[in-house]
Design a protein around this motif. Structure first.
Motif, PDB file in Angstrom:
ATOM      1  N   LYS A  84       0.835  -1.199   0.000  1.00 26.44           N
ATOM      2  CA  LYS A  84       0.000   0.000   0.000  1.00 26.44           C
ATOM      3  C   LYS A  84       0.871   1.251   0.000  1.00 26.44           C
ATOM      4  CE  LYS A  84      -3.819  -2.179   2.528  1.00 26.44           C
ATOM      5  NZ  LYS A  84      -4.688  -2.086   3.730  1.00 26.44           N
ATOM      6  N   TYR A  85       0.588   2.142  -0.970  1.00 28.87           N
ATOM      7  CA  TYR A  85       1.317   3.402  -1.095  1.00 28.87           C
ATOM      8  C   TYR A  85       0.332   4.559  -1.261  1.00 28.87           C
ATOM      9  CZ  TYR A  85       5.344   0.383  -2.143  1.00 28.87           C
ATOM     10  OH  TYR A  85       6.339  -0.570  -2.088  1.00 28.87           O
ATOM     11  N   LYS A  86       0.842   5.755  -1.085  1.00 31.40           N
ATOM     12  CA  LYS A  86       0.041   6.954  -1.334  1.00 31.40           C
ATOM     13  C   LYS A  86       0.960   8.106  -1.706  1.00 31.40           C
ATOM     14  CE  LYS A  86      -0.040   8.392   3.533  1.00 31.40           C
ATOM     15  NZ  LYS A  86      -0.902   8.729   4.706  1.00 31.40           N
ATOM     16  N   SER A  87       0.368   9.141  -2.322  1.00 30.21           N
ATOM     17  CA  SER A  87       1.118  10.358  -2.632  1.00 30.21           C
ATOM     18  C   SER A  87       1.332  11.149  -1.349  1.00 30.21           C
ATOM     19  CB  SER A  87       0.357  11.230  -3.632  1.00 30.21           C
ATOM     20  OG  SER A  87       0.344  10.639  -4.907  1.00 30.21           O
ATOM     21  N   ARG A 122      -2.471   3.693  -3.778  1.00 31.43           N
ATOM     22  CA  ARG A 122      -2.190   2.537  -4.640  1.00 31.43           C
ATOM     23  C   ARG A 122      -2.160   1.259  -3.816  1.00 31.43           C
ATOM     24  NH1 ARG A 122       2.708   2.594  -8.824  1.00 31.43           N
ATOM     25  NH2 ARG A 122       1.012   3.568  -9.991  1.00 31.43           N
ATOM     26  N   LYS A 123      -2.802   0.217  -4.353  1.00 29.98           N
ATOM     27  CA  LYS A 123      -2.662  -1.133  -3.839  1.00 29.98           C
ATOM     28  C   LYS A 123      -1.945  -1.958  -4.897  1.00 29.98           C
ATOM     29  CE  LYS A 123      -6.587  -1.376  -0.648  1.00 29.98           C
ATOM     30  NZ  LYS A 123      -7.853  -2.090  -0.307  1.00 29.98           N
ATOM     31  N   GLN A 124      -0.722  -2.348  -4.584  1.00 32.12           N
ATOM     32  CA  GLN A 124       0.099  -3.107  -5.529  1.00 32.12           C
ATOM     33  C   GLN A 124       0.068  -4.579  -5.127  1.00 32.12           C
ATOM     34  OE1 GLN A 124       3.522  -0.925  -6.392  1.00 32.12           O
ATOM     35  NE2 GLN A 124       4.246  -2.290  -7.988  1.00 32.12           N
ATOM     36  N   ASP A 165      -5.084   1.846  -8.659  1.00 28.34           N
ATOM     37  CA  ASP A 165      -4.872   3.212  -8.189  1.00 28.34           C
ATOM     38  C   ASP A 165      -6.195   3.936  -7.988  1.00 28.34           C
ATOM     39  OD1 ASP A 165      -2.143   2.853  -8.296  1.00 28.34           O
ATOM     40  OD2 ASP A 165      -1.942   3.705 -10.303  1.00 28.34           O
ATOM     41  N   GLU A 166      -6.232   4.745  -6.948  1.00 30.55           N
ATOM     42  CA  GLU A 166      -7.354   5.643  -6.700  1.00 30.55           C
ATOM     43  C   GLU A 166      -6.858   7.076  -6.840  1.00 30.55           C
ATOM     44  OE1 GLU A 166     -10.392   4.606  -6.110  1.00 30.55           O
ATOM     45  OE2 GLU A 166      -9.999   2.468  -5.710  1.00 30.55           O
ATOM     46  N   GLY A 167      -7.669   7.924  -7.503  1.00 31.77           N
ATOM     47  CA  GLY A 167      -7.244   9.306  -7.678  1.00 31.77           C
ATOM     48  C   GLY A 167      -8.160  10.069  -8.611  1.00 31.77           C
ATOM     49  N   THR A 168      -7.551  10.937  -9.427  1.00 35.04           N
ATOM     50  CA  THR A 168      -8.297  11.771 -10.373  1.00 35.04           C
ATOM     51  C   THR A 168      -7.796  11.510 -11.783  1.00 35.04           C
ATOM     52  OG1 THR A 168      -8.587  13.491  -8.690  1.00 35.04           O
ATOM     53  CG2 THR A 168      -8.974  14.122 -10.983  1.00 35.04           C
ATOM     54  N   ARG A 169      -8.712  11.235 -12.698  1.00 32.72           N
ATOM     55  CA  ARG A 169      -8.382  10.971 -14.090  1.00 32.72           C
ATOM     56  C   ARG A 169      -8.670  12.223 -14.923  1.00 32.72           C
ATOM     57  NH1 ARG A 169     -11.684   6.912 -14.886  1.00 32.72           N
ATOM     58  NH2 ARG A 169     -10.184   5.285 -14.347  1.00 32.72           N
ATOM     59  N   TYR A 170      -7.678  12.627 -15.757  1.00 30.69           N
ATOM     60  CA  TYR A 170      -7.838  13.777 -16.648  1.00 30.69           C
ATOM     61  C   TYR A 170      -7.817  13.277 -18.088  1.00 30.69           C
ATOM     62  CZ  TYR A 170      -6.673  16.618 -12.559  1.00 30.69           C
ATOM     63  OH  TYR A 170      -6.658  17.205 -11.308  1.00 30.69           O
ATOM     64  N   THR A 180     -10.841   5.171 -10.544  1.00 33.67           N
ATOM     65  CA  THR A 180     -10.087   3.970 -10.194  1.00 33.67           C
ATOM     66  C   THR A 180      -9.458   3.377 -11.441  1.00 33.67           C
ATOM     67  OG1 THR A 180     -11.567   3.453  -8.353  1.00 33.67           O
ATOM     68  CG2 THR A 180     -10.195   1.674  -9.177  1.00 33.67           C
ATOM     69  N   ASN A 181      -8.171   3.132 -11.382  1.00 35.82           N
ATOM     70  CA  ASN A 181      -7.463   2.401 -12.432  1.00 35.82           C
ATOM     71  C   ASN A 181      -7.144   1.007 -11.907  1.00 35.82           C
ATOM     72  OD1 ASN A 181      -7.528   4.464 -14.246  1.00 35.82           O
ATOM     73  ND2 ASN A 181      -5.366   5.014 -14.101  1.00 35.82           N
ATOM     74  N   SER A 182      -7.757  -0.020 -12.466  1.00 35.23           N
ATOM     75  CA  SER A 182      -7.598  -1.387 -11.979  1.00 35.23           C
ATOM     76  C   SER A 182      -6.699  -2.206 -12.891  1.00 35.23           C
ATOM     77  CB  SER A 182      -8.964  -2.078 -11.857  1.00 35.23           C
ATOM     78  OG  SER A 182      -9.816  -1.381 -10.980  1.00 35.23           O
TER      79      SER A 182
END
Length: 262
Positions: A84-87, A122-124, A165-170, A180-182
């Protein structure tokens, strides 16, 4: 009183006979299942650990006995891990990707149709093939039980690696928060081998014939990097203040295992 003494004597004799079946075996083999907690020690300030990860272990173990009290434990195990990671706060991490699964590296030409992703967490989930090699020190059987300690290495080879990944998609400049990017991949992102040194202790119950049930707890300190230090042009993570970078971390594990050996 005589009956009690006679009964205890018969019980002690029966216990010693049953335990001797396992004590005399030079090779024990069987199945192992375990659960572990992963602790990431970060080597960069551009990514942070986001709590404790997990490790589900499934495999087969073999114990070789040199003497009744000294042996060698090895086998083949599959480790299904979660990291588990994060910004970091105030310095978000980004990356570009072109399709649903593959990230773009720094040297790739970015087009208007490529998607920018702001990473919050992020969950890797790497999958490893692990080869433990542990020297085992055991007591003699005390009734149906004996106790042991292990010391040695757990060396793993990376089989696959995906992350969510969890976050914001542009997309086309339009932000989509809570995205969510799976099942994302990043070629060469993780180091292909992982090794740790550690110790474990547990108990062995000879519950029938030469069949034994073992339970143990161990701690393993990782001394190899989890992630590749990718050279310039091959990095895919970046921040607006520091540019492109590679994630850096080592890992320690607290593991609980149960195995049945025949």
């Amino acid at each position: 009183m005589k009956r009690i003494i006679l009964g205890l004597t018969i019980l002690a004799f029966a216990t010693g006979v049953n335990a001797q079946d396992a004590a005399d075996k030079k090779v024990q083999a069987g199945l192992v299942v375990g659960y572990g907690m992963n602790f990431q020690k970060m080597g960069t300030k551009l990514m942070e650990s986001d709590g404790v990860g997990s490790d589900l272990t499934l495999g087969a173990n073999v114990n070789f006995s040199f003497t009744e009290t000294i042996g060698l434990s090895t086998g083949i195990e599959f480790d299904f891990e979660t990291l588990k990671y994060k910004s970091p706060a105030g310095n978000p991490v980004y990356y570009f990707y072109r399709d649903e699964n593959n990230t773009l590296v720094e040297s790739d030409a970015v087009s208007l149709t490529d998607v920018l992703f702001k990473l919050d967490s992020r969950k890797q989930k790497p999958l490893y093939l692990t080869l433990p090699l542990m020297v085992t020190f055991r007591t003699n059987f005390i009734g149906y039980f004996r106790y042991y300690g292990k010391f040695g290495l757990r060396t793993s080879v990376l089989l696959s690696n995906k992350f969510t990944d969890e976050g914001t998609r542009y997309s086309l400049g339009i932000p989509e928060e809570g995205a969510t990017n799976s099942n994302m991949t990043a070629k060469g992102e993780m180091f292909f081998i992982k090794s740790s040194v550690g110790a474990a202790g547990g108990a062995e119950w000879n519950f029938v014939g030469s069949t034994c049930l073992l339970a143990e707890i161990g701690y393993y300190y990782g001394f190899t990097p989890l992630h590749n230090n990718r050279k310039d042009g091959e990095q895919y993570l970046f921040s607006l203040t520091d540019g492109s970078f590679s994630n850096k971390a080592t890992q320690s594990q607290l593991m609980f295992k149960v195995s049945i050996l025949f």
